[in-house]
Motif scaffolding. Structure first.
Motif, PDB file in Angstrom:
ATOM      1  N   LEU A   1      41.075  38.543  59.277  1.00 40.31           N
ATOM      2  CA  LEU A   1      41.375  38.688  57.858  1.00 40.31           C
ATOM      3  C   LEU A   1      42.768  39.267  57.661  1.00 40.31           C
ATOM      4  N   VAL A   2      43.502  38.689  56.718  1.00 39.43           N
ATOM      5  CA  VAL A   2      44.846  39.160  56.402  1.00 39.43           C
ATOM      6  C   VAL A   2      44.939  39.406  54.896  1.00 39.43           C
TER       7      VAL A   2
ATOM      8  N   ALA B   1      46.141  44.852  44.118  1.00 34.98           N
ATOM      9  CA  ALA B   1      46.267  45.199  42.705  1.00 34.98           C
ATOM     10  C   ALA B   1      45.158  46.180  42.351  1.00 34.98           C
ATOM     11  N   ALA B   2      45.107  46.559  41.079  1.00 35.33           N
ATOM     12  CA  ALA B   2      43.979  47.341  40.603  1.00 35.33           C
ATOM     13  C   ALA B   2      42.717  46.500  40.785  1.00 35.33           C
ATOM     14  N   ARG B   3      41.575  47.153  40.906  1.00 34.54           N
ATOM     15  CA  ARG B   3      40.340  46.457  41.256  1.00 34.54           C
ATOM     16  C   ARG B   3      40.013  45.259  40.353  1.00 34.54           C
ATOM     17  N   PRO B   4      40.109  45.365  39.024  1.00 30.82           N
ATOM     18  CA  PRO B   4      39.764  44.196  38.202  1.00 30.82           C
ATOM     19  C   PRO B   4      40.664  42.988  38.477  1.00 30.82           C
ATOM     20  N   ASP B   5      41.962  43.239  38.658  1.00 33.10           N
ATOM     21  CA  ASP B   5      42.893  42.141  38.937  1.00 33.10           C
ATOM     22  C   ASP B   5      42.644  41.541  40.319  1.00 33.10           C
ATOM     23  N   ALA B   6      42.344  42.395  41.295  1.00 32.67           N
ATOM     24  CA  ALA B   6      42.061  41.901  42.648  1.00 32.67           C
ATOM     25  C   ALA B   6      40.785  41.066  42.655  1.00 32.67           C
TER      26      ALA B   6
ATOM     27  N   MET C   1      39.569  39.408  40.135  1.00 24.35           N
ATOM     28  CA  MET C   1      39.859  38.155  39.442  1.00 24.35           C
ATOM     29  C   MET C   1      40.598  37.193  40.370  1.00 24.35           C
ATOM     30  N   MET C   2      41.582  37.707  41.122  1.00 30.08           N
ATOM     31  CA  MET C   2      42.325  36.840  42.043  1.00 30.08           C
ATOM     32  C   MET C   2      41.408  36.323  43.148  1.00 30.08           C
ATOM     33  N   CYS C   3      40.480  37.139  43.591  1.00 36.62           N
ATOM     34  CA  CYS C   3      39.507  36.694  44.584  1.00 36.62           C
ATOM     35  C   CYS C   3      38.699  35.527  44.016  1.00 36.62           C
ATOM     36  N   SER C   4      38.304  35.632  42.759  1.00 36.16           N
ATOM     37  CA  SER C   4      37.550  34.549  42.108  1.00 36.16           C
ATOM     38  C   SER C   4      38.403  33.290  41.977  1.00 36.16           C
ATOM     39  N   VAL C   5      39.678  33.450  41.665  1.00 30.12           N
ATOM     40  CA  VAL C   5      40.587  32.303  41.560  1.00 30.12           C
ATOM     41  C   VAL C   5      40.687  31.606  42.914  1.00 30.12           C
ATOM     42  N   LEU C   6      40.841  32.384  43.972  1.00 29.46           N
ATOM     43  CA  LEU C   6      40.922  31.802  45.316  1.00 29.46           C
ATOM     44  C   LEU C   6      39.633  31.070  45.657  1.00 29.46           C
ATOM     45  N   GLU C   7      38.491  31.704  45.398  1.00 31.09           N
ATOM     46  CA  GLU C   7      37.200  31.074  45.676  1.00 31.09           C
ATOM     47  C   GLU C   7      37.063  29.767  44.892  1.00 31.09           C
ATOM     48  N   GLY C   8      37.500  29.780  43.631  1.00 31.96           N
ATOM     49  CA  GLY C   8      37.438  28.587  42.798  1.00 31.96           C
ATOM     50  C   GLY C   8      38.348  27.478  43.283  1.00 31.96           C
ATOM     51  N   SER C   9      39.338  27.844  44.074  1.00 37.49           N
ATOM     52  CA  SER C   9      40.269  26.865  44.635  1.00 37.49           C
ATOM     53  C   SER C   9      39.880  26.455  46.050  1.00 37.49           C
ATOM     54  N   GLY C  10      38.710  26.912  46.490  1.00 40.35           N
ATOM     55  CA  GLY C  10      38.227  26.519  47.807  1.00 40.35           C
ATOM     56  C   GLY C  10      38.663  27.397  48.953  1.00 40.35           C
ATOM     57  N   VAL C  11      39.238  28.570  48.656  1.00 43.75           N
ATOM     58  CA  VAL C  11      39.678  29.491  49.699  1.00 43.75           C
ATOM     59  C   VAL C  11      38.722  30.683  49.721  1.00 43.75           C
ATOM     60  N   SER C  12      38.034  30.884  50.830  1.00 47.64           N
ATOM     61  CA  SER C  12      37.144  32.040  50.961  1.00 47.64           C
ATOM     62  C   SER C  12      37.967  33.316  50.965  1.00 47.64           C
ATOM     63  N   ALA C  13      37.543  34.282  50.141  1.00 47.83           N
ATOM     64  CA  ALA C  13      38.281  35.532  50.031  1.00 47.83           C
ATOM     65  C   ALA C  13      37.309  36.676  49.797  1.00 47.83           C
ATOM     66  N   VAL C  14      37.740  37.884  50.166  1.00 43.05           N
ATOM     67  CA  VAL C  14      36.959  39.092  49.925  1.00 43.05           C
ATOM     68  C   VAL C  14      37.880  40.172  49.388  1.00 43.05           C
ATOM     69  N   VAL C  15      37.300  41.121  48.655  1.00 40.39           N
ATOM     70  CA  VAL C  15      38.066  42.275  48.215  1.00 40.39           C
ATOM     71  C   VAL C  15      37.697  43.460  49.092  1.00 40.39           C
TER      72      VAL C  15
ATOM     73  N   ASP D   1      48.587  53.891  43.102  1.00 38.47           N
ATOM     74  CA  ASP D   1      48.244  53.420  44.440  1.00 38.47           C
ATOM     75  C   ASP D   1      46.868  53.898  44.892  1.00 38.47           C
ATOM     76  N   MET D   2      46.337  54.952  44.253  1.00 38.97           N
ATOM     77  CA  MET D   2      44.996  55.416  44.622  1.00 38.97           C
ATOM     78  C   MET D   2      43.945  54.396  44.229  1.00 38.97           C
ATOM     79  N   GLY D   3      44.284  53.470  43.312  1.00 45.86           N
ATOM     80  CA  GLY D   3      43.326  52.483  42.854  1.00 45.86           C
ATOM     81  C   GLY D   3      43.584  51.097  43.393  1.00 45.86           C
ATOM     82  N   THR D   4      44.326  50.986  44.462  1.00 48.28           N
ATOM     83  CA  THR D   4      44.672  49.675  45.013  1.00 48.28           C
ATOM     84  C   THR D   4      43.467  49.017  45.692  1.00 48.28           C
ATOM     85  N   THR D   5      43.283  47.749  45.391  1.00 45.57           N
ATOM     86  CA  THR D   5      42.250  46.940  46.024  1.00 45.57           C
ATOM     87  C   THR D   5      42.933  45.742  46.669  1.00 45.57           C
ATOM     88  N   LEU D   6      42.548  45.431  47.886  1.00 48.31           N
ATOM     89  CA  LEU D   6      43.165  44.340  48.639  1.00 48.31           C
ATOM     90  C   LEU D   6      42.329  43.073  48.540  1.00 48.31           C
TER      91      LEU D   6
END
Length: 82
Positions: A7-8, A13-18, A20-34, A49-54
């Motif tokens: 995993l790379v 981003a903040a958790r809600p944005d991360a 959402m981006m995970c959902s966008v990736l999944e919707g585009s056929g790319v498996s992703a996790v937060v 930075d204390m609220g960063t989600t990858l």
């Protein structure tokens, strides 16, 4: 160079944005996790930075994930119909 299944990080981003981006990736056929990072992993904080989600993807999907993220952030992403 690591395994194709390693995993790379492709986005942070903040958790809600991360999430959402995970959902966008999944919707585009790319498996992703937060993955929660820093203090937010142990405490429910979302400040700077204390609220960063990858967002993580498999190394083999990294290039496609970065393309999808770029398109999403520029507003030019179109998701496939179900």
């Amino acid at each position: 160079m690591g395994s194709d299944d390693e995993l790379v990080e492709v986005f942070s981003a903040a958790r809600p944005d991360a999430e959402m981006m995970c959902s966008v990736l999944e919707g585009s056929g790319v498996s992703a996790v937060v993955q929660l990072s820093g203090a937010v992993a142990a405490y429910p904080v979302n400040v700077g930075d204390m609220g960063t989600t990858l967002v993580l993807v498999r190394r083999r999907d990294e290039a496609r994930a970065r393309d999808v993220i770029s398109e999403a952030l520029s507003g030019h992403l179109s998701l496939p119909d179900e």
